[in-house]
Motif scaffolding. Structure first.
Motif, PDB file in Angstrom:
ATOM      1  N   ALA A   1      18.479 -10.808 -10.817  1.00 50.67           N
ATOM      2  CA  ALA A   1      19.004 -11.565 -11.956  1.00 50.67           C
ATOM      3  C   ALA A   1      20.520 -11.731 -11.922  1.00 50.67           C
ATOM      4  O   ALA A   1      21.075 -12.453 -12.744  1.00 50.67           O
ATOM      5  N   GLY A   2      21.180 -11.076 -10.973  1.00 52.50           N
ATOM      6  CA  GLY A   2      22.656 -11.024 -10.995  1.00 52.50           C
ATOM      7  C   GLY A   2      23.305 -12.395 -10.802  1.00 52.50           C
ATOM      8  O   GLY A   2      22.692 -13.325 -10.266  1.00 52.50           O
ATOM      9  N   PHE A   3      24.559 -12.506 -11.236  1.00 55.99           N
ATOM     10  CA  PHE A   3      25.289 -13.770 -11.148  1.00 55.99           C
ATOM     11  C   PHE A   3      25.588 -14.192  -9.707  1.00 55.99           C
ATOM     12  O   PHE A   3      25.706 -15.366  -9.413  1.00 55.99           O
TER      13      PHE A   3
ATOM     14  N   THR B   1      28.445 -13.566  -7.953  1.00 57.38           N
ATOM     15  CA  THR B   1      29.792 -14.170  -7.944  1.00 57.38           C
ATOM     16  C   THR B   1      30.416 -14.205  -6.544  1.00 57.38           C
ATOM     17  O   THR B   1      31.256 -15.057  -6.276  1.00 57.38           O
ATOM     18  N   ARG B   2      29.964 -13.308  -5.660  1.00 59.20           N
ATOM     19  CA  ARG B   2      30.519 -13.340  -4.294  1.00 59.20           C
ATOM     20  C   ARG B   2      30.029 -14.569  -3.533  1.00 59.20           C
ATOM     21  O   ARG B   2      30.490 -14.844  -2.435  1.00 59.20           O
ATOM     22  N   PHE B   3      29.026 -15.249  -4.105  1.00 62.58           N
ATOM     23  CA  PHE B   3      28.452 -16.383  -3.390  1.00 62.58           C
ATOM     24  C   PHE B   3      28.590 -17.678  -4.187  1.00 62.58           C
ATOM     25  O   PHE B   3      27.777 -18.588  -4.078  1.00 62.58           O
TER      26      PHE B   3
ATOM     27  N   PRO C   1      19.819 -19.534  -6.738  1.00 60.71           N
ATOM     28  CA  PRO C   1      19.874 -18.062  -6.718  1.00 60.71           C
ATOM     29  C   PRO C   1      20.134 -17.578  -5.296  1.00 60.71           C
ATOM     30  O   PRO C   1      19.512 -18.076  -4.352  1.00 60.71           O
ATOM     31  N   LYS C   2      21.046 -16.604  -5.152  1.00 56.45           N
ATOM     32  CA  LYS C   2      21.322 -16.123  -3.785  1.00 56.45           C
ATOM     33  C   LYS C   2      20.057 -15.561  -3.146  1.00 56.45           C
ATOM     34  O   LYS C   2      19.879 -15.611  -1.929  1.00 56.45           O
ATOM     35  N   GLU C   3      19.138 -15.035  -3.978  1.00 57.90           N
ATOM     36  CA  GLU C   3      17.870 -14.488  -3.457  1.00 57.90           C
ATOM     37  C   GLU C   3      16.977 -15.589  -2.880  1.00 57.90           C
ATOM     38  O   GLU C   3      16.001 -15.305  -2.202  1.00 57.90           O
TER      39      GLU C   3
ATOM     40  N   GLU D   1      21.124 -10.467 -20.492  1.00 57.02           N
ATOM     41  CA  GLU D   1      22.578 -10.350 -20.291  1.00 57.02           C
ATOM     42  C   GLU D   1      22.775  -9.591 -18.997  1.00 57.02           C
ATOM     43  O   GLU D   1      22.091  -8.583 -18.773  1.00 57.02           O
ATOM     44  N   MET D   2      23.695 -10.029 -18.178  1.00 58.59           N
ATOM     45  CA  MET D   2      23.877  -9.374 -16.887  1.00 58.59           C
ATOM     46  C   MET D   2      24.647  -8.069 -17.074  1.00 58.59           C
ATOM     47  O   MET D   2      25.854  -7.988 -16.863  1.00 58.59           O
ATOM     48  N   LEU D   3      23.915  -7.031 -17.488  1.00 62.54           N
ATOM     49  CA  LEU D   3      24.559  -5.745 -17.790  1.00 62.54           C
ATOM     50  C   LEU D   3      24.506  -4.790 -16.609  1.00 62.54           C
ATOM     51  O   LEU D   3      24.715  -3.605 -16.762  1.00 62.54           O
ATOM     52  N   GLY D   4      24.196  -5.326 -15.422  1.00 63.56           N
ATOM     53  CA  GLY D   4      24.255  -4.509 -14.226  1.00 63.56           C
ATOM     54  C   GLY D   4      22.897  -4.146 -13.665  1.00 63.56           C
ATOM     55  O   GLY D   4      21.854  -4.314 -14.297  1.00 63.56           O
ATOM     56  N   LEU D   5      22.951  -3.618 -12.430  1.00 65.35           N
ATOM     57  CA  LEU D   5      21.731  -3.254 -11.705  1.00 65.35           C
ATOM     58  C   LEU D   5      20.913  -2.218 -12.482  1.00 65.35           C
ATOM     59  O   LEU D   5      19.680  -2.316 -12.558  1.00 65.35           O
TER      60      LEU D   5
ATOM     61  N   LEU E   1      13.745  -2.374  -4.763  1.00 66.58           N
ATOM     62  CA  LEU E   1      14.279  -3.053  -3.577  1.00 66.58           C
ATOM     63  C   LEU E   1      15.243  -4.130  -4.071  1.00 66.58           C
ATOM     64  O   LEU E   1      14.840  -4.987  -4.873  1.00 66.58           O
ATOM     65  N   LEU E   2      16.483  -4.108  -3.640  1.00 64.71           N
ATOM     66  CA  LEU E   2      17.422  -5.135  -4.092  1.00 64.71           C
ATOM     67  C   LEU E   2      16.995  -6.493  -3.535  1.00 64.71           C
ATOM     68  O   LEU E   2      16.714  -6.635  -2.333  1.00 64.71           O
ATOM     69  N   GLY E   3      16.986  -7.483  -4.427  1.00 59.37           N
ATOM     70  CA  GLY E   3      16.449  -8.788  -4.050  1.00 59.37           C
ATOM     71  C   GLY E   3      17.350  -9.611  -3.157  1.00 59.37           C
ATOM     72  O   GLY E   3      16.933 -10.656  -2.641  1.00 59.37           O
ATOM     73  N   ASP E   4      18.592  -9.155  -2.957  1.00 58.99           N
ATOM     74  CA  ASP E   4      19.509  -9.936  -2.115  1.00 58.99           C
ATOM     75  C   ASP E   4      19.787  -9.232  -0.787  1.00 58.99           C
ATOM     76  O   ASP E   4      20.757  -9.554  -0.108  1.00 58.99           O
TER      77      ASP E   4
END
Ligand code: UTP
Length: 292
Positions: free
Chosen positions: A12-14, A16-18, A26-28, A106-110, A129-132
């Motif tokens: 769900a993360g933003f 921002t590095r991409f 979505p980066k995923e 709300e993107m409140l973190g992992l 498992l991290l989706g990215d």
């Protein structure tokens, strides 16, 4: 503890590095050759014995849900044209496991994204498992998540994938304060977030795959916002390590962090070189670019 059959994939993360691409894609969902990153992640979970997967998405990330839905009109068209291999490719993603979706508002973190899986996990152990991030195992028959499930079962405690990083990079990672207890297995006493080179207790970094006992959710719920105003998974893991035994498994393989453009390009090159139909032409291009 029952065997590990559930997994949470935060996606769900933003990203921002991409940016700017992550604004709309979505980066995923970025392709590694011709499959989105998250399809490799789901494939790893399924190949590790996971039967139920909760994917955490958010606004502008619906493409992830759509990718894992069946596409009856496309499937019917391929069937009527006798394109059976394309049909198999199209229907594979939605058949890997039972997939469930939830929204992070709300993107409140992992840590917050994982906590959204509390009801889904219930009293069962659960992989994360991290989706990215794609993690390939040097033994394809034994994916990294499967190695963590095995460690969870044999040691009776949460298990986290560890990767040895160079001394000058420890300050970028969550690092294990740990003692080796067997072949590539560590007893983790505590986690240290982004230590300086001098204060780092080891060079073993947290590597985007986890299997947690259900107690992680209590720990997440008790974790206040930390670095960047986000609920940090590592902070909850620190609390968990003070309550229960935790273990680390140093995996044999490669971690591809696709959350940044360089990681994405490197992963594409590596995966393309494994595809017989394009390997020669890609190798030729790399060689000629490197020579010029
Ligand atoms: P990252 O740590 O890469 O965070 O997340 P990010 O916010 O997406 O990326 P940057 O730092 O802004 O570039 C690792 C995984 O956790 C998910 C991400 O989607 C990614 O798959 N995540 C992160 C969430 O689901 N929710 C969050 O609030 C943060």
């Amino acid at each position: 503890m029952p065997p590990v059959r559930k997994a949470i994939i935060p996606a769900a993360g933003f990203g921002t590095r991409f940016l700017p691409i992550a604004k709309a894609v979505p980066k995923e969902m970025l392709p590694i050759v011709d499959r989105p990153v998250i399809d490799y992640v789901v494939e790893e979970a399924a190949a590790s014995g996971i039967t139920d997967i909760l994917i955490v998405i958010s606004r502008d990330k619906r493409a992830i849900e759509e990718f894992f839905h069946s596409h009856p009109s496309l499937e019917a068209a391929l069937r009527s044209k006798g394109k059976s291999s394309e049909l198999a490719i199209v229907s594979a993603p939605n058949q890997r496991a039972r997939l469930h979706f939830t929204w992070q508002q709300e993107m409140l973190g992992l840590g917050d994204a994982v906590l959204l899986g509390r009801t889904f996990a219930g009293n069962d152990p659960c992989a994360v498992l991290l989706g990215d991030t794609i993690v390939t195992s040097s033994d394809p028959a034994n994916p990294v998540t499967a190695q963590l499930c095995a460690a969870f079962n044999s040691h009776g405690g949460s298990a986290v994938a560890l990767e040895e990083v160079p001394e000058d990079k420890v300050s970028r990672y969550g690092i294990a304060d740990a003692t080796p207890i067997g072949d590539r297995t560590w007893r983790v006493h505590q986690w240290v977030e982004k230590p300086s080179r001098e204060s780092a207790p080891s060079r073993m970094a947290i590597a985007s795959r986890y299997v947690f006992s259900p107690a992680i959710f209590e720990c997440l719920a008790a974790t206040p916002k930390g670095l960047g105003g986000e609920i940090q998974l590592t902070d909850a893991m620190r609390l968990l390590a003070s309550r229960e035994p935790m273990f680390g498994v140093q995996f044999n393989g490669t971690r591809h962090d696709i959350g940044n453009p360089a990681g994405f390009i490197k992963a594409n090159l590596e995966f393309a070189l494994q595809r017989p139909e394009m390997a020669d032409s890609i190798r030729h291009t790399i060689n000629s670019l490197a020579g010029s």
